[in-house]
Design an enzyme around this catalytic site. Structure first.
Site, PDB file in Angstrom:
ATOM      1  N   CYS A 207      -3.883   5.123   8.586  1.00 23.96           N
ATOM      2  CA  CYS A 207      -3.173   5.903   7.374  1.00 23.96           C
ATOM      3  C   CYS A 207      -2.565   7.100   8.177  1.00 23.96           C
ATOM      4  O   CYS A 207      -3.149   7.633   8.773  1.00 23.96           O
ATOM      5  CB  CYS A 207      -4.121   6.491   6.512  1.00 23.96           C
ATOM      6  SG  CYS A 207      -4.973   5.170   5.401  1.00 23.96           S
TER       7      CYS A 207
ATOM      8  N   CYS B  19      -2.223  15.336   2.838  1.00 25.11           N
ATOM      9  CA  CYS B  19      -3.653  15.357   1.813  1.00 25.11           C
ATOM     10  C   CYS B  19      -4.304  16.756   2.391  1.00 25.11           C
ATOM     11  O   CYS B  19      -4.410  17.065   3.493  1.00 25.11           O
ATOM     12  CB  CYS B  19      -4.106  14.269   2.382  1.00 25.11           C
ATOM     13  SG  CYS B  19      -5.700  13.778   1.576  1.00 25.11           S
TER      14      CYS B  19
ATOM     15  N   GLY C 232      -2.720  10.516   1.029  1.00 24.43           N
ATOM     16  CA  GLY C 232      -2.955  11.260  -0.201  1.00 24.43           C
ATOM     17  C   GLY C 232      -4.275  10.877  -0.958  1.00 24.43           C
ATOM     18  O   GLY C 232      -4.718   9.969  -0.795  1.00 24.43           O
TER      19      GLY C 232
ATOM     20  N   LEU D  51     -16.949   5.806   0.309  1.00 19.65           N
ATOM     21  CA  LEU D  51     -18.336   6.075   0.583  1.00 19.65           C
ATOM     22  C   LEU D  51     -18.642   6.578   1.821  1.00 19.65           C
ATOM     23  O   LEU D  51     -19.103   7.770   1.956  1.00 19.65           O
ATOM     24  CB  LEU D  51     -19.174   5.038  -0.015  1.00 19.65           C
ATOM     25  CG  LEU D  51     -20.682   5.364  -0.258  1.00 19.65           C
ATOM     26  CD1 LEU D  51     -20.841   6.282  -1.474  1.00 19.65           C
ATOM     27  CD2 LEU D  51     -21.404   3.714  -0.906  1.00 19.65           C
TER      28      LEU D  51
ATOM     29  N   CYS E  85       0.923  -1.209  -0.045  1.00 17.62           N
ATOM     30  CA  CYS E  85       0.040  -0.009   0.024  1.00 17.62           C
ATOM     31  C   CYS E  85       0.791   1.215  -0.008  1.00 17.62           C
ATOM     32  O   CYS E  85       1.523   1.495   0.706  1.00 17.62           O
ATOM     33  CB  CYS E  85      -0.932  -0.063   1.238  1.00 17.62           C
ATOM     34  SG  CYS E  85      -1.662   1.353   1.480  1.00 17.62           S
TER      35      CYS E  85
ATOM     36  N   CYS F 221     -10.667  14.443   5.461  1.00 15.03           N
ATOM     37  CA  CYS F 221     -11.847  13.583   5.958  1.00 15.03           C
ATOM     38  C   CYS F 221     -11.373  13.561   7.559  1.00 15.03           C
ATOM     39  O   CYS F 221     -10.199  13.338   8.034  1.00 15.03           O
ATOM     40  CB  CYS F 221     -11.433  12.065   5.604  1.00 15.03           C
ATOM     41  SG  CYS F 221     -11.628  12.164   3.620  1.00 15.03           S
TER      42      CYS F 221
HETATM   43  N1  SAH Z   1      -7.587   9.529  -0.601  1.00 20.41           N
HETATM   44  C1  SAH Z   1      -8.060   8.104  -0.925  1.00 20.41           C
HETATM   45  C2  SAH Z   1      -7.030   6.990  -0.252  1.00 20.41           C
HETATM   46  C3  SAH Z   1      -6.607   7.080   0.904  1.00 20.41           C
HETATM   47  S1  SAH Z   1      -7.343   6.232   2.296  1.00 20.41           S
HETATM   48  C4  SAH Z   1      -9.298   7.980  -0.524  1.00 20.41           C
HETATM   49  O1  SAH Z   1     -10.136   8.702   0.249  1.00 20.41           O
HETATM   50  O2  SAH Z   1     -10.069   6.924  -0.848  1.00 20.41           O
HETATM   51  C5  SAH Z   1      -7.891   4.608   2.083  1.00 20.41           C
HETATM   52  C6  SAH Z   1      -9.197   4.411   2.719  1.00 20.41           C
HETATM   53  O3  SAH Z   1      -9.096   4.268   3.996  1.00 20.41           O
HETATM   54  C7  SAH Z   1     -10.149   5.356   2.421  1.00 20.41           C
HETATM   55  O4  SAH Z   1     -11.354   4.700   2.222  1.00 20.41           O
HETATM   56  C8  SAH Z   1     -10.292   6.441   3.695  1.00 20.41           C
HETATM   57  O5  SAH Z   1     -11.497   6.682   3.695  1.00 20.41           O
HETATM   58  C9  SAH Z   1      -9.890   5.168   4.781  1.00 20.41           C
HETATM   59  N2  SAH Z   1      -9.412   5.652   6.060  1.00 20.41           N
HETATM   60  C10 SAH Z   1      -8.625   6.545   6.167  1.00 20.41           C
HETATM   61  N3  SAH Z   1      -8.619   6.875   7.634  1.00 20.41           N
HETATM   62  C11 SAH Z   1      -9.255   5.815   8.348  1.00 20.41           C
HETATM   63  C12 SAH Z   1      -9.361   5.213   9.736  1.00 20.41           C
HETATM   64  N4  SAH Z   1      -8.786   6.013  10.547  1.00 20.41           N
HETATM   65  N5  SAH Z   1     -10.046   4.124   9.776  1.00 20.41           N
HETATM   66  C13 SAH Z   1     -10.587   3.734   8.815  1.00 20.41           C
HETATM   67  N6  SAH Z   1     -10.545   3.958   7.448  1.00 20.41           N
HETATM   68  C14 SAH Z   1      -9.877   5.114   7.547  1.00 20.41           C
END
Ligand code: SAH
Length: 342
Positions: free
Chosen positions: A331, A110, A157, A213, A103, A114
């Site tokens: 992440c 970023c 990212g 989603l 990965c 989120c």
């Molecule tokens: N920016 C991209 C890819 C990076 S994150 C995206 O948003 O898809 C990969 C996945 O992990 C995404 O679905 C993200 O929302 C999720 N994610 C990030 N932090 C998380 C956490 N603390 N717990 C669960 N999922 C998480």
């Protein structure tokens, strides 16, 4: 431009400029991408003089392996790499029955914001170059001595926010003259940048698109993901359908389950209604709590019930196996801890 980010055609141009034959470009390209060497010195069939010139004009981009953490639970490894400008990125190596998976990160930081994600807390620093994405994989291959057959771009990212470099990286990684990774073993995850999804659909790549989603209504999604203010769910899902039409690849929906926020059976019902009839797979991810936010994981039973509800409605859903829980698995956590210690 750095040589590891160049296509074979681009490399041929600079090699010809040096008065050399085109086949030298192919040899060098193979050293870099098929054999993953880390120095010109190792390119034993390239004339010394040419190697010296290239070393001078196109030094090979290298990552500095700052730290490797290995999970005692499942052997997952988390790598922290230093970039040439002093920034850091993290990558994860996972061993599965069907092969090794990596990965990677696509940006330093970023800007998507989120709410549950540690990678975005300090905003975006910069985009990664194709070579910096490749080198995360190549460094891990050198370190483990094992081939990597699967890739997910799910580290720090937003890949669609670094679109050109990500697509170039994918072409370098999957090209026959290079590492030749199967496109079908690659997943690109996006928070839902509609133009990016539509553009990617046109690239004639056989990669899997994963859409983050996480909620079934615009209102709820906006609470978790600011990007949802920019794109309505309706248009995001339309773009996913378009991706399937153009590529024939089943889309993955990622849904991170957060206790009391999006994990009750009414959410499951709305989710089933939302994706009904689409050729897709729902990936349920128990949220990985970060200390900066008070989001909690759903109870095991709640997660099972949620999954079973979807399956009973005919929606393929699986719960993502948690790996590396003991090693800052979520992440951006490892990088963040390191920055704080400096
Ligand atoms: N920016 C991209 C890819 C990076 S994150 C995206 O948003 O898809 C990969 C996945 O992990 C995404 O679905 C993200 O929302 C999720 N994610 C990030 N932090 C998380 C956490 N603390 N717990 C669960 N999922 C998480």
């Amino acid at each position: 431009m750095d040589i590891k980010s160049m296509s074979l055609q681009e490399l041929e141009i600079i090699i010809k400029e040096k008065g050399e034959k085109a086949f030298r470009a192919k040899q060098i390209y193979q050293w870099i991408h098929q054999k993953q060497v880390s120095s010109y010195e190792e390119m034993s069939n390239i004339p010394l003089k040419l190697r010296e010139i290239l070393e001078e004009e196109y030094p090979l981009m290298k990552l500095n392996m700052i730290q490797v953490q290995e999970s005692s639970l499942d052997g997952t490894r988390k790598y922290l790499f230093g970039l040439e400008d002093g920034n850091m990125v993290e990558s994860v190596w996972m061993k599965y029955h069907h092969g090794n998976s990596v990965c990677i990160s696509s940006q330093v930081g970023c800007r998507m914001g989120c709410r549950f994600c540690a990678s975005t807390l300090d905003g975006l620093e910069r985009n990664l170059k194709p070579s910096e994405m490749l080198e995360q994989i190549y460094s891990i291959i050198r370190h483990t001595g094992e081939r990597v057959s699967n890739l997910v771009i799910m580290g720090t990212g937003e890949p669609m926010d670094n679109y050109e470099n990500v697509v170039k990286f994918l072409r370098l990684l999957t090209g026959e003259e290079g590492y030749n990774m199967s496109q079908r073993n690659i997943t690109v995850s996006t928070c839902g940048i509609v133009e990016g999804i539509r553009k990617l659909a046109e690239e004639k790549l056989q990669i899997t698109l994963a859409l983050s989603l996480h909620a079934t209504t615009d209102e709820k999604r906006r609470q978790l993901m600011p990007v949802a203010y920019r794109y309505e769910l309706k248009e995001v899902l339309k773009a996913c359908e378009y991706y399937f039409e153009k590529t024939g690849r089943r889309v993955s929906f990622e849904y991170s389950l957060v206790a009391g926020v999006n994990d009750n059976l009414n959410d499951a019902k709305e989710l089933a209604d939302l994706v009904k009839g689409m050729n897709c797979h729902v990936n349920l991810i128990p949220v990985n709590p970060i200390k900066e936010r008070d989001y909690r994981q759903s109870e095991k039973k709640q997660i099972e019930d949620f999954k079973n509800y979807l399956n009973n409605k005919g929606v393929t859903a699986t719960v993502r196996r948690e790996m590396g829980r003991d090693i800052d698995g979520a992440c951006g956590q490892l990088r963040r801890r390191h920055m704080k210690n400096q």
